[in-house]
Design an enzyme around this catalytic site. Structure first.
Site, short mmCIF file in Angstrom:
data_model
loop_
_atom_site.label_atom_id
_atom_site.label_comp_id
_atom_site.label_asym_id
_atom_site.label_seq_id
_atom_site.Cartn_x
_atom_site.Cartn_y
_atom_site.Cartn_z
N GLY A 19 0.54 -1.14 -0.35
CA GLY A 19 -0.16 0.50 -0.04
C GLY A 19 1.01 1.24 0.16
N GLU B 162 -2.05 14.05 1.39
CA GLU B 162 -1.22 14.31 1.51
C GLU B 162 -0.38 14.38 -0.28
OE1 GLU B 162 1.40 11.77 4.46
OE2 GLU B 162 0.43 12.87 5.61
N GLU C 244 5.20 17.89 1.65
CA GLU C 244 6.21 17.06 2.49
C GLU C 244 7.62 16.81 2.10
OE1 GLU C 244 4.31 13.63 3.10
OE2 GLU C 244 5.59 12.91 4.70
N CYS D 272 7.17 10.37 10.19
CA CYS D 272 8.62 9.88 8.94
C CYS D 272 9.75 10.92 8.51
CB CYS D 272 7.79 9.46 7.88
SG CYS D 272 6.34 11.18 7.33
#
Lengths: 645, 645
Positions: free
Chosen positions: B187, B316, B332, B412
C-alpha cells in the site's frame, strides 16, 4: 389568547420593480417545486423524505425514517413560506396541500406535546439526550415560525396549537435549575426567535421567558453541552477530530462575554437574532451591547463584499477577523439569510442605517445568488471566485460548486430562501412612534401604522437600476426617515414636492419631517454610479484587487461573457466603465463594460520562466450582477479583479 | 553471495563547501538527537516508542505496542543514516548502539522470517491481511535499505541476513498467481527500490523479480486492494469519507497507463523510483517511457519552485496540473526527499540534465528547509507562504506550521532527511562507460570508476555563492560531462587549463572530452546572478507574482527581516537587487536586498472602501534563502511577491 401585533409585510404590495420577479418566482416555481422535492417527486434530485417521515411518525405510513436528524425542518420552512405566500396570494389548492401536511404533523405529535419525527420513529429512548447535536429544538423552532405564519395567513390554529403544546413541553422540561428544570439550550439556535414570534402573536409571557433563558444560559460554566456529553459517556473524540470546540455552538462563553462571531455561521446569526429579540423586548441594555459588538464584528470584519459570511467549510464557520478567502469560502446561502434576519432584529432594536446596509448587501447579492433564475436550483456555498477544475480536483474546494444542484439531502437553504423572499416586505420598513423608517427601496404600495395613525407609502422607482425613488405620501403627522446607504453617503439629495428638502442625516437616515398632505411627493436620489470597492488591506486575499458595485449590486466576471483565465485580468485604475441594461440577458440585467488588460505570456509549457515576465495586452470585459452568475453552464467566475495601478 | 557494486558515495569526501555543514550537522546533532527521540528521551517531543516496540517483540521488554502501524520504519531510517555516517566517520560508540538495536531487531524476527513489531505484538492474526493500509512491506523495505547501508559500512551481516530472510518470506508468499502466490503489492511503495538495492549487493535475481512483480502488478484489474478489502468485509466507507480512491495508492491503473502523478506524493515518488530501477535493470523500454511521462508531469506541472511536491493536505497528495497553492500547500519534506530519490534513478536510467535540475531544486530548497539550523526541529509541511494567524485559526491551514516542531508521533521526515544527507555524495556523480557525469557541485574529492579505470575529481568552489567550479583531474581516458543547470542555460563557459573549451551541450550536459593528464584543470562558470522567476500563468496562485532565485537557491521574505504585511509588497520589475554575504546571519547566508513598494491605505478600520484605492509607498526588502526560514521565531514568510509592472 390575544392577537397582539400583525406582521407588517402583508401590507407591502409589490408594483413592477426589482423584487416582483422574485416574488412571482417563489409563488410560481419555488413553492411548487419544493413541494415536489419534499414529497420525493423530483427525479434527478436527492430524495428528501421529510413529509414521509411525518407520515410514518403519525402512523399513516410504514417504513423507516430517512434523511438527517433535522429533516423535519425542511417541511417547516416550506410551510412557513406557504403561509407568507397565502397572505398575499390566496390559493385554495396550495392551502389544501398545506392543511393536509399540517394534519399529519399534528397527528405525529405525541400526547405529551413532543414532536420530532426522527426520535418518534427511530430512537424514542434518546429524546432530549443530546441537545448539542440532535436538532429537536431547532426543528421545533422552525415549525413554530411556520405555525405563526400559517395562522396569520389563514386564521387556522391547528399548527399553532400543536406548536404551543410543543413549546409548553419544552418549557416544562428546560429552564432554571432553581425551578427543578434542566438547564439546557439548543445546539442549533433558532427556537429563540421562534418563541419570540409566538410570544408576539399570543402575548404568553412564558414563551419570552423561555427564549430569554436559552439566550442567557448559553455558554455559562459548567458548560451544559460538556455536562450532557459526560452523561452520555461521549469523550468528544469525534468532535475534536473535526476540530470543533464549544465556539462552534456559540457556547464557549456567555453571550455578554463574546466579542467576536464564532463557530457555525448560521447558528451564530440565528442566535444573534434571538438575542436581539430578547434584548429589545426585555429592554436589557447589557444584551443590547452584546448584540452591537457581535453584529459589528460580523459586518465590519468577517463579511464578504457580497454579504456572504462564513470563511471556512470546516464547521461551515466564521474563522477570524479579515480572513475572507474567495475560493475556499463557505458563505452559505442560509448564513446570509440569517444575516438578514439578524439585521432586521437589530433595526427593531434601534434604527441605525448600517444594520440595513448589511441587510441590503446580503439580500441583493448572496441571498438571491443562492437560487437560479428559474428557482429550481440552489447553492449552498456562494464563492467569490471559481475555477471549475479546482472545484473538482482540489479537496479543499470540493464544497465550492460551479453550478447549482437541484436539491440537497441536507436542504436547509432552498426553503429558507423561499420563506425569506415570500415575506420580503417585512424587511422594508420600520415604525417607531411618529417615525417611519424606510430600510430598503422598491416599487410598492405599503400601509403602515404609526402612533398618529395609518400611513400609505406609494413608491415608484427603477431602483437599483437608477437612484431616483419617489414616495407618494398619505396625509398624516409623521416623519419619513430615508436610509442613505453607505455607498451613497457622499452624494444624495431629497426633494419634497419638487423642492430640495433640508434633510439631516442621522444614524444613516435622512429625516423628512411631516406633517404631510395627501399626494405629497418626496423624492430621494441616490448615487447609482459604478463604484470601485477595495477590501481593507488586512484582507490578504484581496490585496491589489478591486471589485465593482453599482448601488447595492456587486458585480462579477463570468467565463460565459469573458472567456477563460479571469485571474489574469488587470483592471486599470483609470479605466472607464459604462453600464448598459440588457433586457434579454439573464432575465434583464445591467452589465458593466470596460477595456482592461490581461497578463499574457508566449503560451509555452514552461512551468518556471526566468527573467522574462509576462506582459500586458488588452482585453474587453463585461461584468454581470453577482446574483445572476452560474446561470449559463459551468465556467470560471470572479468578483475581485486585479487592479493595474 | 557476491558483492556486485559498491555505492559511489563513500568515495566522495567533502572539503569546506556548502554541504559540509549539513554533513556535520547530521553526524553531530541529527543522528544523536534522533537516537534519543527513538528511545523516548527527548522531553518536549512526542514519544516515538519505535525501539521499545522491537524490544517487546523480541521478548526483552513488557508492555504494549505504541505508535503508528509503521513505527518500525523510523528506526530503520535511522539505522540507514548511521550506516552512511559510519562509512565516512568511524564511531565505535555509535556502532555499538546500532549493533545493539540490530541485535534486538534480529531477535524480533519470527522463525518464518516475518518481521514487523506491530503485528508480532498487537495483531498476530492480521498479518498480511491488509496490504493497502498496513505498512508491513513498507517497514520491511526501509529495514532492507538500512541493512544494505549497514553492511556496506561495517561488513556486519546480521541485519542483512535478517532482511534477506524477510525478503524470502515475502517472495514465497507474494507473486504471480500462476506460481500459486498472492498477487499483492504494498500500500505504501518503498520495498521495490529496497529489493533492488539488495539485488545490487547480492546479485540474487529473485529479489529483482519480486520488485519487478510489484511494479508491474500494481493497478491491474481486478484490483488487488479492492479484492483484499472485500475479503476483509471492508465496504470502503471510511476511505470514501476521506475522499480517497485507488489513485491515492497509485493503484488506479497499471503504471504504463498512468499519465499523471496521482495520490499520496511520497508513495507516488517512491513508486516512480522503484519503477525506474526495474526499468533500467530489466531494460524495459515501456516501463522507461512510463517513468519519463510521470517524472515530466511531476516536475513540469506539479512541482513548486522550491522543489516541493504535493499540493493538498487531503491525502498528502498531488492534485492536478498547475495547481500549486502557496498557503494551503502540503509539500512534505519526505516528498521532496523522494523526488531526489526518483531523480537519481532517472539519471541512472539515462543521464538527462533536467532530472538533475529537479534533484538540485528539491535538495537546496525544500529538503533542507525541512530541518532547522541545529538539526533538532523538523517540518513536515513546507509552505511558500505563511501567515501565523491563519495557521492557527483557519482549519484549512492548520497543517501549515510557522515553526518547526521537535519531533512527530508520525516521524517519517526527520530520519528520512538524515539518511539523505548522510549519503549525499551518492547523488553527485554518475558514470557510464567512459563518461563521467557531474550532476551537482560542491567542494569535494571523489573517486570514481570508469570503464577505462579510476578517476579522481578534486573540486574547488564556493558554489552556490558563486558560479566558478574548478575540477582538478586525474590522468585518464574519460570524458567529463558537466551539468548546465536550466537557470544557467543562457550564460556559462568552460575552460580547460585556462583556455576556453569547446564544449557542446547535449541533454543538459557540457561535454569536455578526454583523455586528461594529472592536474588538468577544467573550470565551469555558471550564471550566479539573481534571477526573477515567474510561474506559468496557468498557476493561478502566482499570477502577477515573482520570486527570486540565485543559482539553485530560491529566496523568501521573512517577517524577521522585513516586518509584517509581506503580502502588501510589490517588487517593481525594474528594481535592482544586490546580493550580500552575511556570515553572521543564519550560519552564513547570502541575502538579497532591494527597494520595493507596498500598498498602503490610511489605516482606517473600514472593511470596504469606495473609489479610494490604496497607493504605493517605498519599502526596503531583504530576502533570505528559503531553506533558512523559520529559524528566528514565528512570523510571516513568502516566497512569491507581487510584481509592479
Amino acid at each position: 389568547m390575544k392577537y397582539v401585533k400583525p406582521s407588517a409585510f402583508r401590507n407591502v404590495t409589490w408594483k413592477d420593480g426589482f423584487w416582483t420577479r422574485f416574488d412571482e418566482l417563489v409563488r410560481r416555481n419555488v413553492i411548487p417545486y419544493q413541494y415536489r422535492a419534499l414529497n420525493d417527486l423530483v427525479e434527478d434530485a436527492e430524495p428528501s423524505h421529510s413529509i414521509e417521515n411525518f407520515r410514518i411518525a403519525a402512523g399513516e405510513s410504514d417504513g423507516e425514517f430517512d434523511g438527517r436528524v433535522f429533516q423535519d425542518s425542511d417541511t417547516a420552512k416550506w410551510l412557513e413560506a406557504v403561509g407568507y405566500s397565502l397572505m398575499k396570494h390566496p390559493d385554495p389548492d396550495l392551502e389544501a396541500k398545506a392543511d393536509e401536511i399540517i394534519r399529519i404533523i399534528a397527528k405525529a405529535q405525541l400526547p405529551d406535546g413532543y414532536l420530532d419525527s426522527y426520535f418518534t420513529i427511530k430512537e424514542p429512548d434518546k429524546k432530549w439526550t443530546n441537545l448539542r447535536d440532535w436538532h429537536e429544538m431547532y426543528c421545533a423552532g422552525h415549525m413554530m415560525e411556520a405555525a405563526v405564519a400559517y395562522y396569520e395567513a389563514t386564521g387556522k390554529r391547528v399548527l399553532l396549537d400543536t406548536m404551543l403544546r410543543m413549546a409548553k413541553h419544552i418549557y416544562d422540561r428546560f429552564g432554571p435549575v432553581e425551578e427543578g428544570k434542566i438547564p439546557g439550550y439548543p445546539g442549533h439556535e433558532e427556537i429563540e426567535l421562534a418563541l419570540v414570534k409566538m410570544y408576539g402573536l399570543t402575548g404568553e409571557k412564558w414563551l419570552l421567558d423561555l427564549a430569554a433563558f436559552f439566550v442567557k444560559e448559553r455558554g455559562k460554566s459548567p458548560n451544559f453541552f460538556e455536562e450532557e456529553a459526560k452523561k452520555r459517556g461521549d469523550t468528544g473524540e469525534s468532535r475534536r477530530r473535526w476540530g470543533l470546540d464549544l465556539s462552534y455552538w456559540q457556547a464557549h462563553a456567555p453571550v455578554t462575554e463574546q466579542k467576536t462571531m464564532e463557530g457555525h455561521s448560521v447558528r451564530a446569526l440565528y442566535f444573534l437574532s434571538g438575542v436581539a429579540d430578547v434584548a429589545r423586548l426585555t429592554e436589557d441594555e447589557v444584551l443590547k451591547d452584546a448584540c452591537r459588538t457581535l453584529f459589528d464584528d460580523c459586518v465590519n470584519r468577517r463579511m464578504y463584499v457580497t454579504g456572504g459570511v462564513g470563511s471556512t467549510h470546516v464547521g461551515e464557520a466564521f474563522s477570524f477577523d479579515y480572513d475572507l478567502p474567495n475560493d475556499t469560502i463557505y458563505a452559505e446561502t442560509c448564513a446570509s439569510i440569517a444575516l438578514v434576519f439578524a439585521a432586521q432584529r437589530m433595526l427593531q432594536m434601534e434604527p441605525l442605517g448600517w444594520y440595513a446596509d448589511a441587510m441590503e448587501r446580503a439580500l441583493y447579492n448572496t441571498c438571491i445568488a443562492g437560487m437560479d433564475l428559474e428557482g429550481r436550483r440552489f447553492f449552498y456555498v456562494n464563492p467569490l471566485e471559481v475555477l471549475p477544475e479546482a472545484s473538482k480536483k482540489d479537496p479543499g474546494k470540493r464544497h465550492v460548486l460551479p453550478v447549482r444542484p437541484r436539491w440537497f439531502g441536507c436542504a436547509c437553504c432552498p426553503p429558507n430562501l423561499a420563506r425569506l423572499l415570500a415575506s420580503l416586505g417585512n424587511y422594508f420598513y420600520g415604525v417607531r412612534g411618529r417615525d417611519v423608517y424606510a430600510y430598503l427601496y422598491d416599487s410598492s404600495v405599503s400601509e403602515l401604522e404609526t402612533e398618529n395613525g395609518p400611513v400609505t407609502l406609494d413608491v415608484t422607482t427603477r431602483y437599483p437600476l437608477d437612484g431616483q425613488i419617489a414616495f407618494r405620501l398619505s396625509k398624516g403627522d409623521y416623519d419619513l426617515n430615508l436610509r442613505i446607504p453607505s455607498w451613497s453617503r457622499d452624494c444624495w439629495c431629497v426633494t419634497k414636492n419638487g423642492v430640495k428638502a433640508e434633510a439631516e442625516v442621522k444614524d444613516g437616515f435622512a429625516k423628512v419631517c411631516g406633517p404631510f398632505e395627501d399626494g405629497d411627493t418626496v423624492v430621494l436620489t441616490l448615487d447609482l454610479s459604478v463604484q470601485r470597492v477595495y477590501a481593507s488591506l488586512r484582507v490578504t486575499e484581496d490585496i491589489g484587487k478591486v471589485c465593482l458595485q453599482k448601488g447595492p449590486i456587486v458585480y462579477c466576471l463570468e467565463e460565459a461573457d469573458n472567456g477563460k483565465n479571469l485571474q489574469r485580468i488587470y483592471l486599470p485604475r483609470e479605466a472607464e466603465i459604462s453600464a448598459e441594461f440588457r433586457p434579454e440577458l439573464l432575465e434583464g440585467v445591467e452589465v458593466l463594460k470596460t477595456e482592461a488588460l490581461e497578463l499574457a505570456d508566449d503560451g509555452s509549457d514552461v512551468l518556471y520562466r526566468r527573467d522574462c515576465g509576462p506582459s500586458f495586452r488588452k482585453r474587453e470585459l463585461q461584468f454581470i450582477p453577482y446574483y445572476a452568475w452560474a446561470n449559463r453552464g459551468e465556467g470560471e467566475m470572479t468578483v475581485y479583479v486585479r487592479e493595474k495601478i
